[in-house]
Design a protein around this motif. Sequence first.
Motif, mmCIF file in Angstrom:
data_model
loop_
_atom_site.group_PDB
_atom_site.id
_atom_site.type_symbol
_atom_site.label_atom_id
_atom_site.label_comp_id
_atom_site.label_asym_id
_atom_site.label_seq_id
_atom_site.Cartn_x
_atom_site.Cartn_y
_atom_site.Cartn_z
ATOM 1 N N PRO A 139 136.406 27.051 -117.169
ATOM 2 C CA PRO A 139 136.410 25.661 -116.666
ATOM 3 C C PRO A 139 135.572 25.476 -115.409
ATOM 4 O O PRO A 139 135.040 24.391 -115.179
ATOM 5 C CB PRO A 139 137.896 25.400 -116.385
ATOM 6 N N GLY A 140 135.440 26.520 -114.583
ATOM 7 C CA GLY A 140 134.708 26.382 -113.336
ATOM 8 C C GLY A 140 133.222 26.676 -113.428
ATOM 9 O O GLY A 140 132.539 26.715 -112.393
ATOM 10 N N TYR A 141 132.707 26.900 -114.634
ATOM 11 C CA TYR A 141 131.272 27.147 -114.780
ATOM 12 C C TYR A 141 130.542 25.812 -114.927
ATOM 13 O O TYR A 141 130.989 24.959 -115.680
ATOM 14 C CB TYR A 141 130.991 28.016 -116.010
ATOM 15 N N PRO A 142 129.430 25.604 -114.221
ATOM 16 C CA PRO A 142 128.674 26.570 -113.423
ATOM 17 C C PRO A 142 128.895 26.480 -111.914
ATOM 18 O O PRO A 142 128.191 27.144 -111.161
ATOM 19 C CB PRO A 142 127.234 26.183 -113.747
ATOM 20 N N SER A 143 129.869 25.693 -111.457
ATOM 21 C CA SER A 143 129.986 25.468 -110.016
ATOM 22 C C SER A 143 130.607 26.654 -109.281
ATOM 23 O O SER A 143 130.173 27.009 -108.182
ATOM 24 C CB SER A 143 130.808 24.206 -109.745
ATOM 25 N N THR A 144 131.629 27.277 -109.878
ATOM 26 C CA THR A 144 132.344 28.327 -109.149
ATOM 27 C C THR A 144 132.574 29.607 -109.943
ATOM 28 O O THR A 144 132.914 30.635 -109.353
ATOM 29 C CB THR A 144 133.723 27.808 -108.701
ATOM 30 N N GLN A 145 132.427 29.582 -111.262
ATOM 31 C CA GLN A 145 132.757 30.743 -112.089
ATOM 32 C C GLN A 145 131.590 31.096 -113.005
ATOM 33 O O GLN A 145 130.895 30.211 -113.503
ATOM 34 C CB GLN A 145 133.992 30.460 -112.946
ATOM 35 N N PRO A 146 131.379 32.406 -113.260
ATOM 36 C CA PRO A 146 130.321 32.810 -114.188
ATOM 37 C C PRO A 146 130.802 32.766 -115.632
ATOM 38 O O PRO A 146 132.006 32.833 -115.890
ATOM 39 C CB PRO A 146 130.028 34.248 -113.758
ATOM 40 N N PRO A 147 129.883 32.703 -116.582
ATOM 41 C CA PRO A 147 130.283 32.850 -117.986
ATOM 42 C C PRO A 147 130.755 34.275 -118.234
ATOM 43 O O PRO A 147 130.381 35.207 -117.509
ATOM 44 C CB PRO A 147 128.991 32.566 -118.764
ATOM 45 N N ASP A 173 125.426 34.890 -108.651
ATOM 46 C CA ASP A 173 125.493 34.695 -107.205
ATOM 47 C C ASP A 173 126.381 33.493 -106.934
ATOM 48 O O ASP A 173 125.992 32.350 -107.152
ATOM 49 C CB ASP A 173 124.087 34.470 -106.635
ATOM 50 N N ALA A 174 127.615 33.772 -106.467
ATOM 51 C CA ALA A 174 128.561 32.679 -106.219
ATOM 52 C C ALA A 174 128.044 31.711 -105.165
ATOM 53 O O ALA A 174 128.388 30.532 -105.165
ATOM 54 C CB ALA A 174 129.919 33.246 -105.796
ATOM 55 N N GLY A 175 127.193 32.214 -104.265
ATOM 56 C CA GLY A 175 126.674 31.345 -103.217
ATOM 57 C C GLY A 175 125.589 30.404 -103.700
ATOM 58 O O GLY A 175 125.276 29.423 -103.028
ATOM 59 N N ALA A 176 125.008 30.727 -104.839
ATOM 60 C CA ALA A 176 123.958 29.868 -105.411
ATOM 61 C C ALA A 176 124.330 29.524 -106.842
ATOM 62 O O ALA A 176 123.555 29.693 -107.775
ATOM 63 C CB ALA A 176 122.609 30.565 -105.349
ATOM 64 N N ALA A 177 125.568 29.083 -107.015
ATOM 65 C CA ALA A 177 126.102 28.816 -108.345
ATOM 66 C C ALA A 177 125.274 27.753 -109.058
ATOM 67 O O ALA A 177 124.749 26.831 -108.441
ATOM 68 C CB ALA A 177 127.560 28.376 -108.247
#
Length: 353
Positions: A139-147, A173-177
């Motif tokens: 649910p958090g992809y692509p803002s906070t979670q990877p596939p 890279d969580a900082g450059a989601a």
Amino acid sequence: MDAAAALLHPQPSCFAASRFDAADYTEQLEEALALQAIYEDAFRVAGASGLPPCSDLEPDALLADCPPPQPVLLTTECLVHVDVPPPGLQLCIAARARGGEGGSKGAGGAGPSTDNGTHAIGEPVLYLPPLRLRLRLPPGYPSTQPPLPSLHAVWLTEEQALELARTLLGRWDAGAAGPVTYEWVEYLRCGALDALGIDGRLELLDQHGAAAALQQQASEAAGEAAEALGGGNGAECLSSLPPPPLPPPPLQHVDVEQIAMNLLRYNASKCAEAFGMEMHCCPICFDDVVGSKCVLLDCSHAFCAECFSTHCRMHTLEGSVESVRCPDPACRVQVPPHVLSKVLTQVRASRET
């Protein structure tokens, strides 16, 4: 669930509940729409948990229904054609996969044993069957979670597939989601062999087919487990785990030589396809002719179909089939009967029409 645990060992801390975000879902569909335009039939939305079973999974249709009435978890799939650098990969089979040194050479005709106890099979291949990259989108992809990736190819072992999955997650890279599927696909296309240390030789081991089937089943089970637990960031879980052991007994008997023969046949078909799309200079008439209108002999010499059919007709009228040889003066290899028969049949058919 056991297969999923063996593959990813998911822990509750790895799959913290994540709230469905309509904005993330919309961005997932926009990414899928762009990827479909780039890769065409090689990319698809393979599943959408939360939608009715008969729902249209085309990205544009899903976008038209945004936001969905209930949370939806997408699964995408892309076939990745891995680049094989010239002069290609030599297929090798471990001696133990062939029943020891006394085993039969099989239909492919194994070459001599190498220093590390493997046997070369056929000529080097320039094409490998595509690698299937399957991504579960939390649910958090692509803002906070990877596939969550899983990979499958007949030429990959389970350990190699997991190693590539770890490598992909390491590139998040969580900082450059943001959307990463295109970057991951291109990385696999250009760098999968380098990442696995495959250079000039592709060793096929006993476990290739059985492990690939196991990995595919385990990956799907793992995705269902992650989905049930509400998604979450699986990078830390996957990257910190050792490769899971194969459960005895194996799922099925795997004929490694048959896998090698299938790879050789696939390579031959792709080489023929590439030849048919390129332009070639006929050594007889010196015209540039597209490969689909040429005849490629086993000796690797190619001639336009018109010149070669004339060459065959002249020699069959003047002598026997055995007298028909490659027109190249430096070659003169006998033309195989099946090639000669095909050319003369085509000439006869063209005359009748």
